[in-house]
Design a protein around this motif. Structure first.
Motif, PDB file in Angstrom:
ATOM      1  N   GLU A 140       0.798  -1.217   0.000  1.00 19.85           N
ATOM      2  CA  GLU A 140       0.000   0.000   0.000  1.00 19.85           C
ATOM      3  C   GLU A 140       0.837   1.276   0.000  1.00 19.85           C
ATOM      4  O   GLU A 140       0.285   2.370  -0.084  1.00 19.85           O
ATOM      5  N   SER A 141       2.148   1.158   0.101  1.00 20.91           N
ATOM      6  CA  SER A 141       2.995   2.348   0.031  1.00 20.91           C
ATOM      7  C   SER A 141       2.736   3.054  -1.291  1.00 20.91           C
ATOM      8  O   SER A 141       2.717   2.424  -2.344  1.00 20.91           O
ATOM      9  N   CYS A 142       2.542   4.371  -1.216  1.00 18.26           N
ATOM     10  CA  CYS A 142       2.247   5.080  -2.470  1.00 18.26           C
ATOM     11  C   CYS A 142       3.510   5.357  -3.261  1.00 18.26           C
ATOM     12  O   CYS A 142       3.458   5.783  -4.406  1.00 18.26           O
ATOM     13  N   GLY A 143       4.681   5.135  -2.644  1.00 16.80           N
ATOM     14  CA  GLY A 143       5.937   5.258  -3.370  1.00 16.80           C
ATOM     15  C   GLY A 143       6.526   6.653  -3.393  1.00 16.80           C
ATOM     16  O   GLY A 143       7.559   6.882  -4.006  1.00 16.80           O
ATOM     17  N   LYS A 144       5.886   7.586  -2.694  1.00 17.64           N
ATOM     18  CA  LYS A 144       6.338   8.974  -2.761  1.00 17.64           C
ATOM     19  C   LYS A 144       7.685   9.180  -2.066  1.00 17.64           C
ATOM     20  O   LYS A 144       8.499   9.964  -2.524  1.00 17.64           O
ATOM     21  N   CYS A 145       7.904   8.507  -0.923  1.00 14.48           N
ATOM     22  CA  CYS A 145       9.169   8.741  -0.227  1.00 14.48           C
ATOM     23  C   CYS A 145       9.949   7.437  -0.021  1.00 14.48           C
ATOM     24  O   CYS A 145       9.375   6.368   0.121  1.00 14.48           O
ATOM     25  N   THR A 146      11.280   7.573   0.029  1.00  9.56           N
ATOM     26  CA  THR A 146      12.165   6.410   0.002  1.00  9.56           C
ATOM     27  C   THR A 146      12.118   5.532   1.253  1.00  9.56           C
ATOM     28  O   THR A 146      12.060   4.316   1.130  1.00  9.56           O
ATOM     29  N   PRO A 147      12.163   6.110   2.469  1.00  9.62           N
ATOM     30  CA  PRO A 147      12.192   5.227   3.641  1.00  9.62           C
ATOM     31  C   PRO A 147      11.002   4.276   3.661  1.00  9.62           C
ATOM     32  O   PRO A 147      11.139   3.121   4.065  1.00  9.62           O
ATOM     33  N   CYS A 148       9.861   4.752   3.192  1.00 13.02           N
ATOM     34  CA  CYS A 148       8.670   3.903   3.195  1.00 13.02           C
ATOM     35  C   CYS A 148       8.709   2.930   2.021  1.00 13.02           C
ATOM     36  O   CYS A 148       8.573   1.734   2.192  1.00 13.02           O
TER      37      CYS A 148
END
Ligand SMILES: Cc1cc2nc3c(=O)[nH]c(=O)nc-3n(C[C@H](O)[C@H](O)[C@H](O)COP(=O)(O)O)c2cc1C
Ligand code: SF4
Ligand code: FES
Lengths: 161, 439
Positions: free
Chosen positions: B344-352
């Motif tokens: 479900e990570s939207c991919g906007k930020c790297t740590p997530c």
């Protein structure tokens, strides 16, 4: 009707115009419009992007980009029924992994694949918000609860056979 | 009491769930016969908008969507003089383990419509939207019917009940994205874009919300409290507990939505959900959805409210209580939770984006007989690097599980690793998901 919209059924065009009128800004109607087209074809053929874009005053790229983001907007053909089998925690605690193995063996597919006979597209789903009925799944719009292997067999065998 | 489908008719022991098992409650006539829309009639005729805000503020109602923000205070942030403002209802319910909003919508959809009318009147809103989870097909039908009937009776539309107050209400379908439940991602989605969180500031919804206008976002359950508060007063509301919905699932005998006073103990909630299965003992539980830090046996008498759970490093979240007994494989559960956030990570930020992928890869290799002794330190390290670094709370939802797992159930991880056998073939899926280095 402009040539761009001719791949959309007239009823869908009328509905999309009506949906657009609900919102202060037309782009808000995009996902509902995609779902409306999907109701027509079972999925959203890329040939319809131009028509949708034209109706909503958007670029075709915007339509394509948004369509590709949402799991429930199908950008490739799907089976006649879509199965969403929940495997999230509450369902896992109720044995969803065994149900998952059973469904995958029975249908010969992994997640997001369609059976060879075109009957089912199968999706390993996240929590369906029905954890009191775990393990559960959706077949089309119908929810089935407290699944067992036998129950799955019975449901799938009588669905669209 | 647990809302159980077996018993029909009003349940006087409940408030929010009182009418969910009444046959025909979704029909406006039944709803009205059971006291429905009395609050709208009273508020529109006898109260000015500020009095409605004051009543809700006085009730100390806290949001039921996850963050627990005081509703009255949220409403008071809105600039009353702004010519255009919106109300958006978060009905995207998808935090694993949560099903109370669905229960309200399926059982008593008019209650939400009434809550929306009252809230819009209080805030001077002309257009309200319900962002309804796509998979909730029955809710779409039932809520759609309730709205249609409200229009027919003059409770929605132009000049409601002959007053100057007008309101239009639109149900907007979600399409399968957990992140759309986060309020700024929800607004992006409602504006017809990909559901990705916005930067706060400047995008505080109260200031720059839907179409950059002041916007109040509230959860379904939050707004379903409003008619009750207006009918009976803030004091009565607090005397009732206040009433809180807990979605209780997992290893209990009678899983379901339990309505209980806020702060009921975990032990009592388990009892109200039918208790554990015979011969089983309590092992762990998610007290507020899979984003919350799991509790263990020593916490069984904790009061399930915001303060007590925060003290334990956990949270009330959406009130989703997932019970696990001694048969539970914690490594498997935590791996599944991590996988959820990866998906479900939207991919906007790297740590997530990369962190969730990496955690899943390590957990899966442990589960499949390829764990290394150094993996537990690696997990601790990954967990640290994901804490306080993600753009929105989704990415921060994996560390609580990992930290509690490594603190309380380290032996289960170690047992898997001790059994590791390089000869066992690795499942293809894992080989394919090579983490990107340097994240
Ligand atoms: C990743 C994520 C998912 C969320 N999902 C939901 C949800 O499905 N439903 C919901 O009401 N709130 C959800 N929230 C909380 C909302 O951002 C917001 O706080 C809430 O809707 C506000 O309403 P309330 O004040 O009435 O609780 C989520 C938050 C995050 C960070
Ligand atoms: S934390 Fe995850 S979900 Fe949130 S913005 Fe970053 S990538 Fe997206
Ligand atoms: S975990 Fe399966 S429905 Fe919630």
């Amino acid at each position: 009707m402009t040539p761009e919209t001719h791949t959309l059924a007239p009823a869908a065009v009328a509905d999309i115009r009506e949906i657009k009128a609900r919102y202060p800004v037309a782009q808000s109607a995009l996902v509902p419009a995609l779902l409306r087209v999907q109701a027509e074809y079972g999925w959203v053929p890329p040939e319809t992007y131009d028509g949708i874009a034209e109706l909503l005053g958007l670029d075709t790229e915007v339509v394509a980009e948004v369509a590709s983001f949402y799991l429930l907007v199908f950008t490739a053909p799907v089976g006649r029924q879509v199965i969403q089998l929940c495997t999230n925690v509450s369902c896992l605690l109720a044995g969803a992994d065994a149900i998952q193995a059973h469904v995958e063996a029975k249908l010969g597919v992994k997640t997001r694949q369609t059976t060879a006979d075109g009957r089912f597209t199968y999706i390993v789903a996240e929590c369906l918000g029905a954890c009191e009925e775990a393990p559960c799944m959706l077949v089309g719009e119908k929810r089935y609860k407290r699944l067992t292997r036998e129950k799955v067999d019975e449901i799938l065998d009588r669905t669209d056979s | 009491m647990t809302q159980s489908p077996g018993t029909l008719g009003p349940d006087p022991t409940n408030v929010l769930l009182r009418h969910v098992n009444v046959p025909g409650q979704h029909d406006i006539d039944t709803y009205v016969a059971n006291g429905g829309y009395a609050a709208v009639h009273r508020a529109l005729k006898e109260m000015n908008p500020d009095e409605v805000v004051a009543a809700v503020d006085g009730s100390q109602l806290r949001g039921r969507g996850g963050a627990g923000f005081p509703t009255g205070r949220k409403w008071k942030f809105i600039n009353r003089n702004a010519p255009v403002k919106y109300l958006v209802v978060n009905a995207d319910e998808s935090e694993p383990g949560t099903f109370k909003d669905r229960t309200l919508l399926e059982g008593d959809p008019n209650l939400l419509v009434e809550g929306i009318i009252l809230t819009s009147y209080a805030l001077g809103v002309r257009n309200a939207f319900v962002y309804l989870r796509g998979e909730y097909y029955d809710c779409h039908r039932l809520l759609g019917g309730a709205i249609r009937q409200a229009y027919e009776r003059g409770l929605l539309g132009e000049r409601i009940l002959g007053t100057d107050f007008s309101l239009d209400l639109v149900v907007h379908p979600g399409a399968g994205a957990y992140i759309a439940g986060e309020e700024t991602a929800l607004l992006e989605s409602l504006e017809g874009r990909r559901a990705m969180p916005r930067l706060k500031p400047p995008y505080f919804p109260a200031v720059m919300g839907l179409y950059n206008k002041p916007t109040v976002l509230n959860n379904v359950e939050t707004l379903c409290c409003v008619p009750w508060i207006l009918n009976h007063g803030a004091e009565w509301w607090m005397q009732q507990g206040p009433p809180q919905l807990y979605s209780v699932s997992g290893h209990v005998q009678n899983p379901g939505v339990v309505e209980a006073p806020l702060g009921t103990t975990l032990r009592d909630l388990i009892d109200r959900a039918g208790g554990l299965r015979p011969g089983r003992t309590f092992k762990a539980c998610y007290p507020g959805g899979s984003s919350s830090r799991p509790l263990v046996a020593e916490h069984i008498d904790v009061a399930m409210n915001h303060e007590s759970l925060a003290k334990l490093g956990s949270m009330m979240g959406s009130g989703a209580v997932i019970i696990m007994d001694d048969t539970t494989d914690m490594v498997k559960v935590i791996a599944r939770v991590a996988e959820f956030y990866m998906e479900e990570s939207c991919g906007k930020c790297t740590p997530c984006r990369e962190g969730t992928r990496w955690v899943v890869q390590v957990l899966e290799r442990i589960l499949h007989g390829h764990g290394r002794p150094s993996d537990l330190d690696l997990l601790t390290h990954l967990s640290k690097n994901m804490t306080g670094t993600c753009f929105c709370p989704l990415g921060e939802s994996v560390p609580p599980s990992l930290n509690a797992g490594l603190a309380h159930f380290r032996n289960e991880f170690e047992a898997y690793i001790a059994r590791s056998n390089a000869a066992v073939p690795m499942p293809v899926r894992i080989k394919e998901s090579v983490p990107v280095a340097g994240s």
